[in-house]
Design an enzyme around this catalytic site. Structure first.
Site, PDB file in Angstrom:
ATOM      1  N   ASP A  89       2.038  45.812  32.501  1.00  0.00           N
ATOM      2  CA  ASP A  89       0.319  44.435  32.670  1.00  0.00           C
ATOM      3  C   ASP A  89       1.002  43.124  32.985  1.00  0.00           C
ATOM      4  OD1 ASP A  89      -1.562  46.601  33.129  1.00  0.00           O
ATOM      5  OD2 ASP A  89      -0.440  47.421  31.334  1.00  0.00           O
ATOM      6  N   ASP A  97     -14.455  14.464   0.231  1.00  0.00           N
ATOM      7  CA  ASP A  97     -13.621  13.375   0.193  1.00  0.00           C
ATOM      8  C   ASP A  97     -12.574  13.341   0.873  1.00  0.00           C
ATOM      9  OD1 ASP A  97     -12.630  10.627  -0.067  1.00  0.00           O
ATOM     10  OD2 ASP A  97     -12.814  10.554  -1.934  1.00  0.00           O
ATOM     11  N   GLY A 121       0.887  -1.041  -0.432  1.00  0.00           N
ATOM     12  CA  GLY A 121      -0.271  -0.043   0.132  1.00  0.00           C
ATOM     13  C   GLY A 121       0.729   1.371  -0.042  1.00  0.00           C
ATOM     14  N   ARG A 142     -17.427  -2.807   4.247  1.00  0.00           N
ATOM     15  CA  ARG A 142     -18.593  -2.401   5.936  1.00  0.00           C
ATOM     16  C   ARG A 142     -20.244  -3.125   5.719  1.00  0.00           C
ATOM     17  NH1 ARG A 142     -16.682   3.549   6.537  1.00  0.00           N
ATOM     18  NH2 ARG A 142     -14.303   2.878   6.756  1.00  0.00           N
ATOM     19  N   LYS A 145     -19.679   8.428  -1.358  1.00  0.00           N
ATOM     20  CA  LYS A 145     -18.371   8.411  -2.808  1.00  0.00           C
ATOM     21  C   LYS A 145     -20.265   9.066  -3.678  1.00  0.00           C
ATOM     22  CE  LYS A 145     -14.821   7.304  -1.545  1.00  0.00           C
ATOM     23  NZ  LYS A 145     -13.701   7.680  -1.301  1.00  0.00           N
ATOM     24  N   LYS A 173      -5.844  10.863  -8.625  1.00  0.00           N
ATOM     25  CA  LYS A 173      -4.935  10.738  -9.017  1.00  0.00           C
ATOM     26  C   LYS A 173      -3.820   8.927  -9.826  1.00  0.00           C
ATOM     27  CE  LYS A 173      -3.519  13.972  -5.471  1.00  0.00           C
ATOM     28  NZ  LYS A 173      -2.745  14.230  -4.401  1.00  0.00           N
ATOM     29  N   HIS A 198      -6.956  11.381   7.484  1.00  0.00           N
ATOM     30  CA  HIS A 198      -6.951  11.382   6.900  1.00  0.00           C
ATOM     31  C   HIS A 198      -8.658  11.361   5.672  1.00  0.00           C
ATOM     32  CE1 HIS A 198      -3.454   8.834   6.008  1.00  0.00           C
ATOM     33  NE2 HIS A 198      -2.795   8.750   7.696  1.00  0.00           N
TER      34      HIS A 198
END
Length: 727
Positions: free
Chosen positions: A498, A372, A28, A311, A278, A379, A163
């Protein structure tokens, strides 16, 4: 010296096949980037994360695979992990931080599990930590971790990176008070807090100021143990990995298969995890609108929609999957034919080679998240196009849109306009495609993931190294200063008024020097070796009235006026801006009777020391932002002081005035005392071996030393004079 990296997922996988257990290191982007940095910087790497495998499996196989860094798994009880990860992290934080407040499913049990998990991971980090190590904490699972580690290791170098987006104040304030405080104080435990964009960084600073009542100066929060710098660090990818993969034989074969399959059609492609952030249904609606408005494209285009499972055990994700599949079926049923399906849908993971083949086959990449943090798919698509063909359509709600300026940006909620942008992309001439791709590739190649990791970690170290740890003015340090004072021939004493020589009062005019203080100052000034200066924010009339009869040097209005024998202005010209500032501040005094405005020749101050503390601070944040917006391109400095907001001429500066008029002379001993942010400007000028700066009271500082109170300042000055004993 090592880097301790903490993330929820470990950068390795353990799989059982044919009764054999295989452990492989992840390739990764984050693991690759951090590993590359450690190799270049000659640091070791230890990775801490939550195990998704049994402890017995790890104990049996942990030494049976080649590894280039140490892995330290944390084993959590299943129920605890479910409440920590699924319920709080993903059903509360993920939903809220992505601006889906109606999806938040908060309960106290899950929050307690989140705190417990953070504490367990902190114990692991504390076991591994050695002085000099860098601790790099990642993402929303460990928002409380930096503070927990800081409590055990006050001098640690800690970086925190989020992230995902950080929400604005109006969204964040929805959380219960105890949760908000835990999150904000947790992040402030780091030396450096990084976000993808400056928008997110500013949202965080606003929440800290309004909720915790901690002010910032140039995106730096000062605390007793350390300072926290907040910044933008847009994450990126390993550009060469994606760019070079274009020429892999396996990729070329797959690419040819895809092009042969759809040889007479333009290909629109998107790939995402299953997630409501998304905007996948919006994407389908936009594609449907495109086909309705441009029927000439029917049977000439295909939308390849790849969704990676994620998920599904969380209700909102299962619901989203059913909605997507319903819309895919509806569009294909209504607009397709026996020989053409407009949408080709795949619900499964895609390996790297096939992903590159899809990227490099697609005429258009349609990436339209509704929120996002960055979105690395955009990219990756650009990097994979070694042929410099293809068009990127990118949501303006993604952090990547701020960097990839040559993409066609869209509002994902405007499905009709997005449909028109699809048509524009399909019709774009090849020379325009090449020009846009070349510019985006040049940017990503320069700002790759290795630069991101290098800059973040080097900035963490730099922030730590510049984070001066003021020590208490006592013991050997105090004796050393007294000895240097005694042996010096020419001494400078630079004293704020002061909060340094007199305690703060409800109104400035009540804080006046008593006879004891005047006698002390007169005694110090009477020594022919001493040159004593009062360096104050008070106006010159006040200083002249109360101290003008003493043989002291006086600096008024933070450096706007200076007096040796007579008063001389440091600033010349008119202050036409004062009228506007007074008008703005008067609006706040009208609604808050306990506050008041103090007008000076070169500045105006709004004091809120008598207002209820929380209310006063919130009002001061509002006034601060209002003044910043109104005072653009005006030669002023806006000071966020101790219970006061002050606007002053930019040349009214304690550091500059002292440097140009006092510190430029010959002396072999100098000491400065001050309690306010304006005194930091003076402290920064005192860098010599015989220069000493002393911060009065709490708060991080650039001063070398710290002293607790006005009374202790006076006692120390008395010791210099030789008339009292320092306690």
């Amino acid at each position: 010296m090592k880097i301790i990296t903490v993330s929820y997922r470990l950068p390795l996988s353990i799989k059982k096949q044919n009764r054999k257990t295989n452990i492989t290191q992840s390739a990764g982007g984050l693991a690759t980037a951090v590993l590359s940095y450690t190799e270049k910087s000659d640091k070791n790497l230890t990775w801490v994360g939550v195990a998704d495998f049994e402890k017995s499996t790890w104990d049996h196989h942990k030494d049976s695979f080649p590894k280039t860094f140490d892995v330290e798994p944390v084993f959590l009880d299943k129920k605890l992990n479910k409440n920590f990860y699924n319920v709080f992290s993903n059903s509360v934080l993920w939903a809220l931080f992505h601006y889906f407040p109606s999806y938040v499913e908060y309960n106290d049990e899950a929050f307690e599990a989140y705190k417990t998990a953070n504490a367990i991971v902190a114990e692991k980090v504390n076991e591994l930590y050695e002085p000099g190590d860098i601790i790099w904490i990642h993402d929303y699972h460990f928002l409380g971790l930096a503070k927990l580690v800081r409590e055990q290791h006050p001098d640690a170098k800690i970086g925190y990176f989020l992230h995902i987006p950080f929400p604005n104040f109006e969204i964040f304030r929805i959380l219960p008070n105890k949760v908000k405080k835990y999150i904000l104080e947790g992040i402030l435990g780091a030396n450096l807090a990084g976000f993808h964009t400056w928008d997110n960084a500013m949202h965080f600073t606003e929440c800290v100021e309004k909720i915790l009542g901690v002010s910032q100066r140039s995106f730096i929060f000062s605390q007793d143990s350390h300072r926290t710098r907040v910044g933008s660090y847009p994450i990126s990818i390993d550009f060469d990995k994606f760019y070079d993969a274009y020429d892999k034989p396996e990729v070329a074969t797959l690419r040819n298969e895809i092009k042969d399959l759809y040889q007479d059609k333009k290909i629109i492609f998107s790939v995402d995890r299953l997630d409501y952030t998304k905007g996948i249904n919006n994407r389908l609606y936009a594609f449907e609108s495109f086909l309705e408005k441009h029927p000439e494209w029917k049977e000439k285009v295909v939308f390849l929609l790849v969704i990676v499972p994620s998920r599904e055990e969380i209700n909102k994700y299962g619901e989203r999957k059913r909605m997507i599949e319903h819309n895919v079926g509806r569009i294909n049923g209504a607009m397709g034919s026996y020989k053409w399906n407009p949408v080709v849908y795949q619900y499964q993971s895609v390996d790297f080679d096939r992903l590159i083949a899809l990227y490099s086959s697609a005429d258009v990449a349609l990436i339209s998240p509704v929120r996002d943090g960055m979105n690395l798919v955009a990219k990756e698509y650009v990097a994979a196009r070694k042929d410099q063909r293809g068009v990127l359509i990118l949501s303006s709600m993604a952090g990547a849109a701020k960097e990839l300026q040559e993409a066609i940006t869209i509002n994902p909620f405007d499905t009709e306009l997005t449909g028109e942008r699809i048509n524009q992309a399909l019709l774009m001439p090849e020379e325009d495609q090449q020009r846009r791709m070349e510019r985006m590739q040049r940017y990503i190649k320069k700002h790759d993931v290795f630069l991101w990791a290098t800059k973040f970690l080097s900035d963490t170290e730099e922030m730590y190294s510049h984070d001066n740890k003021a020590v208490a003015l006592k013991g050997k340090d105090k004796e050393e200063i007294l000895l240097k004072y005694e042996t010096a021939n020419k001494r400078l004493l630079l004293l704020d008024f002061d909060g340094t020589l007199v305690n703060l009062k409800s109104r400035p005019e009540l804080a006046v020097p008593d006879d004891k203080l005047k006698k002390l100052l007169a005694g110090l000034a009477a020594d022919p070796k001493n040159e004593v200066w009062i360096v104050s924010g008070r106006d010159r009339n006040f200083l002249e009235h109360h101290l003008g009869h003493l043989t002291l040097g006086l600096i008024a209005e933070h450096g706007g006026w200076i007096k040796r024998d007579t008063w001389e202005p440091v600033i010349h010209g008119t202050n036409s801006w004062k009228e506007q500032v007074i008008r703005i501040m008067d609006e706040y005094t009208d609604t808050n009777a306990e506050s008041f405005v103090e007008e000076k020749e070169f500045g105006v101050a709004w004091h809120y020391r008598n207002v209820e503390p929380k209310q006063g601070f919130l009002l001061s944040r509002e006034l601060l932002n209002l003044l910043k917006n109104n005072m653009q391109n005006v030669p002023v400095q806006i000071i966020d002081g101790n219970k006061v907001i002050e606007v002053k001429h930019y040349m009214a500066h304690k550091g500059t005035t002292c440097r140009n008029n006092i510190l430029c002379g010959e002396y072999d001993f100098a000491i400065a005392f001050g309690d306010d942010k304006t005194d930091e400007d003076l402290f920064e000028q005192l860098e010599g071996p015989n220069d000493f700066s002393v911060k009065v009271g709490p708060g991080n500082t650039s001063a070398k030393y710290r002293i607790d109170s006005v009374e202790k300042v006076l006692a120390f000055l008395g010791k210099l004079q030789g008339t009292t004993t320092v306690k």
